[in-house]
Design a protein around this motif. Structure first.
Motif, PDB file in Angstrom:
ATOM      1  N   ARG A   1       0.809  -1.214   0.000  1.00 24.87           N
ATOM      2  CA  ARG A   1       0.000   0.000   0.000  1.00 24.87           C
ATOM      3  C   ARG A   1       0.841   1.263   0.000  1.00 24.87           C
ATOM      4  O   ARG A   1       0.399   2.319  -0.450  1.00 24.87           O
ATOM      5  N   THR A   2       2.064   1.198   0.506  1.00 24.30           N
ATOM      6  CA  THR A   2       2.874   2.408   0.651  1.00 24.30           C
ATOM      7  C   THR A   2       3.491   2.869  -0.662  1.00 24.30           C
ATOM      8  O   THR A   2       4.081   3.940  -0.721  1.00 24.30           O
ATOM      9  N   SER A   3       3.368   2.079  -1.727  1.00 25.54           N
ATOM     10  CA  SER A   3       4.006   2.458  -2.991  1.00 25.54           C
ATOM     11  C   SER A   3       3.355   3.682  -3.618  1.00 25.54           C
ATOM     12  O   SER A   3       3.989   4.416  -4.371  1.00 25.54           O
ATOM     13  N   GLY A   4       2.079   3.913  -3.317  1.00 20.15           N
ATOM     14  CA  GLY A   4       1.383   5.067  -3.877  1.00 20.15           C
ATOM     15  C   GLY A   4       0.925   4.882  -5.311  1.00 20.15           C
ATOM     16  O   GLY A   4       0.253   5.753  -5.870  1.00 20.15           O
ATOM     17  N   ARG A   5       1.279   3.787  -5.929  1.00 14.83           N
ATOM     18  CA  ARG A   5       0.879   3.551  -7.315  1.00 14.83           C
ATOM     19  C   ARG A   5      -0.547   3.005  -7.363  1.00 14.83           C
ATOM     20  O   ARG A   5      -0.928   2.174  -6.532  1.00 14.83           O
TER      21      ARG A   5
ATOM     22  N   GLY B   1      -7.143   2.557  -2.915  1.00 16.36           N
ATOM     23  CA  GLY B   1      -6.545   2.803  -4.221  1.00 16.36           C
ATOM     24  C   GLY B   1      -6.484   1.569  -5.096  1.00 16.36           C
ATOM     25  O   GLY B   1      -5.661   1.477  -6.007  1.00 16.36           O
TER      26      GLY B   1
END
Length: 228
Positions: A57-61, A105
């Motif tokens: 989740r932390t990738s932001g993609r 997301g």
């Protein structure tokens, strides 16, 4: 309908019950292969993808899962009840996961193709007999692929397949979106949707041929009785 659509009559499914000679499903089993292929496997694949995505989740993609439904997810079809049931279920699955888009997301969407010209049709004369080439049009795999890519790359998709210049009606894309793909694109609503209708790419004019086969099967003595 999608390529597998008429398979319920032409192949071994609802009208060829387990235990009858034409069925490939085991008489004493507790599942149908078509349900596994069209519904169980997509559900499990979605779970695996979600597990992968939430760990990152932390990738932001942005993250996407695109399912393949069908216009059979909106229409009934006597000749293909199991297939129709699976595609209605795929629509429900996709819409039920819609809120993952805003929360995590993860955008889960689907295409709902019309009659796609693939070997699943062209290599099977028993299916081709319901297509009237004078009145029915094929949807190409490339057209479906373009809309699938648009669901990943764009926040709105044109009615005109492949257009990115803003021509024609534009359909917003978010989690739970189902886009019908015939010779044009249409957004499928969850409630009060008018259905595919007779838009180019959605019709098989001679479906009555398969319906007559169903009636013929049911008129046979002992239909559905397993052969020992």
């Amino acid at each position: 309908m999608n390529p597998e659509g008429p398979g319920d009559v032409c192949g071994p499914n609802f009208w060829r019950p387990p235990g009858t000679p034409e069925s490939r499903d085991p008489q004493h089993g507790n599942r149908y292969a078509l349900l596994d292929i069209n519904l169980t496997h997509p559900i499990r694949t979605t779970q695996l993808a979600l597990a992968h995505f939430v760990r990152r989740r932390t990738s932001g993609r942005p993250k996407h899962i695109v399912h393949i439904s069908s216009i059979a997810g909106q229409n009934p079809a006597l000749a293909a009840p199991i297939y129709v049931a699976t595609k209605h279920a795929i629509n429900g699955l996709v819409r039920s996961l819609g809120k993952l888009d805003s929360k995590f997301g993860i955008r889960v969407t689907a295409v709902a193709p019309g009659v796609i010209k693939t070997p699943l049709w062209t290599d099977h004369p028993e299916k081709l007999k319901i297509v009237d080439t004078a009145n029915d049009e094929w949807v190409t795999p490339e057209e479906v692929a373009q809309v699938m890519l648009a669901l990943i790359q764009q926040d709105q998709v044109s009615e005109i397949i492949g257009d990115r210049t803003g021509q024609g009606p534009q359909f917003p894309v978010c989690g739970g979106t189902v886009l019908e793909v015939s010779k044009t694109v249409r957004s499928v609503s969850a409630i009060n949707d008018p259905g595919p209708g007779t838009r180019a790419g959605n019709t098989v004019s001679d479906m009555n041929v398969l319906e007559d086969e169903v009636f013929g099967l049911l008129s046979q003595k002992g239909w559905g009785t397993p052969k020992l």
